[in-house]
Design a protein around this motif. Structure first.
Motif, PDB file in Angstrom:
ATOM      1  N   ASN A   1       0.683  -1.239  -0.126  1.00 38.11           N
ATOM      2  CA  ASN A   1      -0.056   0.073  -0.086  1.00 38.11           C
ATOM      3  C   ASN A   1       0.876   1.317  -0.221  1.00 38.11           C
ATOM      4  O   ASN A   1       0.564   2.291  -0.694  1.00 38.11           O
ATOM      5  CB  ASN A   1      -1.160  -0.081   1.093  1.00 38.11           C
ATOM      6  CG  ASN A   1      -1.888   1.131   1.181  1.00 38.11           C
ATOM      7  OD1 ASN A   1      -2.574   1.513   0.232  1.00 38.11           O
ATOM      8  ND2 ASN A   1      -1.771   1.942   2.250  1.00 38.11           N
ATOM      9  N   TYR A   2       1.824   1.234   0.771  1.00 36.64           N
ATOM     10  CA  TYR A   2       2.715   2.466   0.752  1.00 36.64           C
ATOM     11  C   TYR A   2       3.458   2.724  -0.487  1.00 36.64           C
ATOM     12  O   TYR A   2       3.597   3.651  -1.087  1.00 36.64           O
ATOM     13  CB  TYR A   2       3.980   1.949   1.867  1.00 36.64           C
ATOM     14  CG  TYR A   2       5.125   3.099   1.881  1.00 36.64           C
ATOM     15  CD1 TYR A   2       4.828   4.383   2.472  1.00 36.64           C
ATOM     16  CD2 TYR A   2       6.225   2.902   1.031  1.00 36.64           C
ATOM     17  CE1 TYR A   2       5.920   5.556   2.159  1.00 36.64           C
ATOM     18  CE2 TYR A   2       7.382   3.717   1.006  1.00 36.64           C
ATOM     19  CZ  TYR A   2       7.275   5.043   1.558  1.00 36.64           C
ATOM     20  OH  TYR A   2       8.014   5.891   1.422  1.00 36.64           O
ATOM     21  N   LEU A   3       3.898   1.620  -1.262  1.00 39.89           N
ATOM     22  CA  LEU A   3       4.540   1.557  -2.705  1.00 39.89           C
ATOM     23  C   LEU A   3       3.615   2.140  -3.635  1.00 39.89           C
ATOM     24  O   LEU A   3       3.996   3.192  -4.303  1.00 39.89           O
ATOM     25  CB  LEU A   3       5.068   0.455  -3.002  1.00 39.89           C
ATOM     26  CG  LEU A   3       6.219  -0.289  -2.201  1.00 39.89           C
ATOM     27  CD1 LEU A   3       6.642  -1.587  -2.463  1.00 39.89           C
ATOM     28  CD2 LEU A   3       7.576   0.721  -2.232  1.00 39.89           C
ATOM     29  N   VAL A   4       2.338   2.042  -3.543  1.00 37.84           N
ATOM     30  CA  VAL A   4       1.429   2.173  -4.602  1.00 37.84           C
ATOM     31  C   VAL A   4       1.117   3.569  -4.117  1.00 37.84           C
ATOM     32  O   VAL A   4       1.192   4.427  -5.160  1.00 37.84           O
ATOM     33  CB  VAL A   4       0.291   1.311  -4.488  1.00 37.84           C
ATOM     34  CG1 VAL A   4      -1.019   2.015  -5.089  1.00 37.84           C
ATOM     35  CG2 VAL A   4       0.582  -0.130  -4.994  1.00 37.84           C
ATOM     36  N   GLU A   5       0.838   4.009  -2.927  1.00 39.41           N
ATOM     37  CA  GLU A   5       0.534   5.559  -2.555  1.00 39.41           C
ATOM     38  C   GLU A   5       1.693   6.187  -3.025  1.00 39.41           C
ATOM     39  O   GLU A   5       1.534   7.583  -3.270  1.00 39.41           O
ATOM     40  CB  GLU A   5       0.286   5.688  -1.052  1.00 39.41           C
ATOM     41  CG  GLU A   5      -1.172   5.267  -0.896  1.00 39.41           C
ATOM     42  CD  GLU A   5      -1.690   5.161   0.512  1.00 39.41           C
ATOM     43  OE1 GLU A   5      -0.660   5.568   1.400  1.00 39.41           O
ATOM     44  OE2 GLU A   5      -2.918   4.871   0.882  1.00 39.41           O
TER      45      GLU A   5
END
Length: 142
Positions: free
Chosen positions: A71-75
């Motif tokens: 999720n962090y990487l996508v955000e």
């Protein structure tokens, strides 16, 4: 800490899990343009680091840690693309984002996130930026 390559694998696994629910080695291979053995090796590393649960010939399942990092990487990717768009960068935004995202510190990501949020909440300030030394004009006439 994940290498840029491992981040790419985890980011795509996370994206596939959101879009399809089921993640397969062939999906990742096609998306990243890498061989099936390369994907299998990367999956073993991610499995050993606790980001996924993976056994050969079975579907790939993200762990809680994998979901959080994915999720962090996508955000991070989305925020960087939005930032480059807001500043009217005359580049291939997805490619530029890919070049930046693995080498930028978390504190800089947080600062850029605040700046993007500030521009969204203060359209008058954003308009002033666009007028600053022809930012908007440069975007129209690269």
């Amino acid at each position: 800490m994940l290498s840029p390559s491992m981040e790419d694998y985890l980011e795509e696994i996370y994206r596939f899990s959101l879009a399809r629910g089921v993640v397969r080695v062939t999906d990742i291979s096609k998306k990243l343009g890498v061989s099936l053995p390369s994907v299998s090796k990367a999956l073993q590393r991610l499995n050993n680091q606790g980001y996924i649960n993976y056994r050969p010939y079975e579907e790939i399942v993200l762990t809680e840690q994998g979901c959080q990092k994915g999720n962090y990487l996508v955000e991070r990717n989305q925020m960087l693309q939005e930032f480059l768009f807001l500043i009217h960068s005359q580049c291939d935004i997805p490619a530029e984002t890919e070049a930046i995202e693995h080498y930028i510190s978390d504190s800089t990501i947080q600062a850029l996130h605040k700046l993007v949020g500030f521009f969204k909440q203060n359209p008058t300030c954003y308009d002033s930026f666009l007028g600053f030394e022809g930012v908007k004009d440069e975007a129209k006439n690269p």
